[in-house]
Scaffold this motif. Structure first.
Motif, PDB file in Angstrom:
ATOM      1  N   VAL A  28       0.837  -1.218   0.000  1.00  0.00           N
ATOM      2  CA  VAL A  28       0.000   0.000   0.000  1.00  0.00           C
ATOM      3  C   VAL A  28       0.859   1.251   0.000  1.00  0.00           C
ATOM      4  O   VAL A  28       0.539   2.225  -0.671  1.00  0.00           O
ATOM      5  CB  VAL A  28      -1.004   0.080   1.170  1.00  0.00           C
ATOM      6  CG1 VAL A  28      -2.421  -0.045   0.677  1.00  0.00           C
ATOM      7  CG2 VAL A  28      -0.737  -0.939   2.235  1.00  0.00           C
ATOM      8  N   ARG A  68      -4.691  -2.493   3.345  1.00  0.00           N
ATOM      9  CA  ARG A  68      -5.359  -2.940   2.138  1.00  0.00           C
ATOM     10  C   ARG A  68      -6.679  -3.602   2.523  1.00  0.00           C
ATOM     11  O   ARG A  68      -6.717  -4.485   3.364  1.00  0.00           O
ATOM     12  CB  ARG A  68      -4.458  -3.937   1.433  1.00  0.00           C
ATOM     13  CG  ARG A  68      -5.054  -4.517   0.203  1.00  0.00           C
ATOM     14  CD  ARG A  68      -3.975  -5.090  -0.647  1.00  0.00           C
ATOM     15  NE  ARG A  68      -3.247  -4.018  -1.298  1.00  0.00           N
ATOM     16  CZ  ARG A  68      -2.650  -4.179  -2.474  1.00  0.00           C
ATOM     17  NH1 ARG A  68      -2.682  -5.325  -3.090  1.00  0.00           N
ATOM     18  NH2 ARG A  68      -2.016  -3.177  -3.039  1.00  0.00           N
ATOM     19  N   ASP A  73      -8.824   0.682   0.179  1.00  0.00           N
ATOM     20  CA  ASP A  73      -7.745   0.675   1.147  1.00  0.00           C
ATOM     21  C   ASP A  73      -8.105   1.678   2.243  1.00  0.00           C
ATOM     22  O   ASP A  73      -8.947   2.544   2.038  1.00  0.00           O
ATOM     23  CB  ASP A  73      -6.423   1.059   0.464  1.00  0.00           C
ATOM     24  CG  ASP A  73      -6.045   0.045  -0.604  1.00  0.00           C
ATOM     25  OD1 ASP A  73      -6.372  -1.135  -0.415  1.00  0.00           O
ATOM     26  OD2 ASP A  73      -5.444   0.439  -1.614  1.00  0.00           O
ATOM     27  N   HIS A  74      -7.465   1.515   3.389  1.00  0.00           N
ATOM     28  CA  HIS A  74      -7.801   2.391   4.509  1.00  0.00           C
ATOM     29  C   HIS A  74      -6.560   3.053   5.071  1.00  0.00           C
ATOM     30  O   HIS A  74      -5.504   2.442   5.135  1.00  0.00           O
ATOM     31  CB  HIS A  74      -8.465   1.591   5.627  1.00  0.00           C
ATOM     32  CG  HIS A  74      -9.737   0.948   5.218  1.00  0.00           C
ATOM     33  ND1 HIS A  74     -10.945   1.577   5.337  1.00  0.00           N
ATOM     34  CD2 HIS A  74      -9.982  -0.247   4.641  1.00  0.00           C
ATOM     35  CE1 HIS A  74     -11.889   0.782   4.860  1.00  0.00           C
ATOM     36  NE2 HIS A  74     -11.322  -0.335   4.427  1.00  0.00           N
TER      37      HIS A  74
END
Lengths: 88, 266
Positions: A28, A68, A73-74
């Motif tokens: 990410v 992810r 995604d965060h």
């Protein structure tokens, strides 16, 4: 390492689990081109904004992680508050 | 009308060329007309892996620069008359070909074959971009290692940016024994990380080494697990619903138990 452990093992410190966690982070970060320096700056900026509302924040304690997810995604920020900070 | 499929990986040495050679062979064994193209200009290898290195007269750059017609440069496989190789140039560099020339080339092949497989060079630069330029589909090969998975993820991003549609994945060189011990990323781990569609699981197999030494595809070896795995991938590409090979290593668990008891007694 005991008999039981050697078969069923604490799975979470096996090298595959370590690899998976490291990759989850690096993938990410790669995708969003987020460098460690940018993460540090982001922590300072978050602390600066939140300090207007919560004076008890220590920027050094903030953990910022990109995670992810299935469809999205965060960005997860863990921001501990100093105890007693609410009184100051 | 051919389907044009590029096999790529980002990281080198994960098995792109072996995969291309074996999928090409397997698809031709099923009766399809197949052309395999070595797009790794300057580092030609698909020819030796397929055992066709002695038959090269013209190469991809000769065709692109007009010294040879495509038909003259295509080399027929030793065993399968429906399988052809277009070799890379060995003495030129990757800038000898442009993306548009690759698109032209693949379009010329489209009408004469059922499948065109393109073996991409490693990396994310010009050579890789040329290799995917003419592709309808992209197949990413990775191994269950952090470096290969990371590079595969970069490729996923680039393939999506090139609007090639979602790529599919082959996880190569799985060692079931290590996976069972929790010391190697499992196929499930890799899929979860890369979030793309799985099309093949290929176990680590010494028969790859011996087959490649002889310049023969491993899919001819009935006893080889990797050969079986590549045959399965080819059937899935052709649209068949083939269950994934179970690589759960029962024997490994048993051996581990026996080993433990042995150690206790000792």
């Amino acid at each position: 390492m005991g008999f039981f452990n050697s078969i069923f093992g604490p799975r979470n410190n096996r090298s595959a689990q370590v690899a998976k966690e490291r990759l989850a982070t690096v993938l990410v970060d790669d995708r969003y081109k987020l460098t460690p320096e940018m993460k540090e700056q982001m922590k300072l900026d978050i602390a600066e904004v939140l300090a207007r509302y919560l004076p008890s924040i220590d920027p050094d304690q903030i953990e910022v992680t990109l995670l992810r997810g299935e469809s999205n995604d965060h960005l997860k920020a863990d921001i501990p508050l100093r105890r007693g900070g609410s009184e100051s | 009308m051919a389907r044009i499929i590029t096999i790529t990986s980002g990281k080198g040495g994960v098995g792109k060329t072996t995969t291309t050679a074996n999928l090409g062979t397997a698809l031709a064994m099923q009766g399809a007309k197949v052309a395999v193209i070595d797009a790794d200009i300057g580092l030609r290898n698909l020819d030796v892996v397929m055992g066709l290195e002695n038959r090269i007269v013209y190469d991809l750059v000769d065709v692109v620069e007009g010294r040879a017609r495509l038909r003259q440069a295509l080399i027929k496989d030793k065993r399968l008359p429906e399988l052809c190789l277009l070799p890379a140039a060995q003495t030129r560099d990757k800038d000898a070909v442009s993306s548009n020339q690759m698109i032209d080339l693949t379009n010329q092949l489209r009408s004469e074959f059922d499948y065109v497989l393109i073996d991409s060079p490693a990396g994310i630069e010009g050579g890789f971009r040329n290799a995917i330029a003419g592709a309808d589909e992209v197949l990413i090969v990775t191994t269950p290692e952090v470096s290969a998975v990371r590079d595969a993820d970069r490729i996923v991003g680039l393939v999506e940016a090139a609007e090639k549609g979602p790529p599919s994945l082959i996880v190569n060189r799985i060692k079931p024994r290590l996976v069972n011990r929790g010391e190697m990323l499992s196929v499930e781990d890799v899929i979860e990380l890369l979030a793309i569609n799985l099309v093949g699981i290929v176990p680590d197999d010494e028969s790859i080494v011996t087959s490649t030494n002889r310049g023969e595809a491993v899919v001819y070896d009935q006893t080889s697990l990797a050969g079986k795995a590549f045959l399965n991938v080819a059937r899935r590409i052709a649209g068949e619903d083939v269950p994934f090979m179970a690589l759960s290593d029962q024997q490994g668990v048993l051996e581990r138990l026996l080993g433990l008891f042995g150690r206790r007694r000792a």
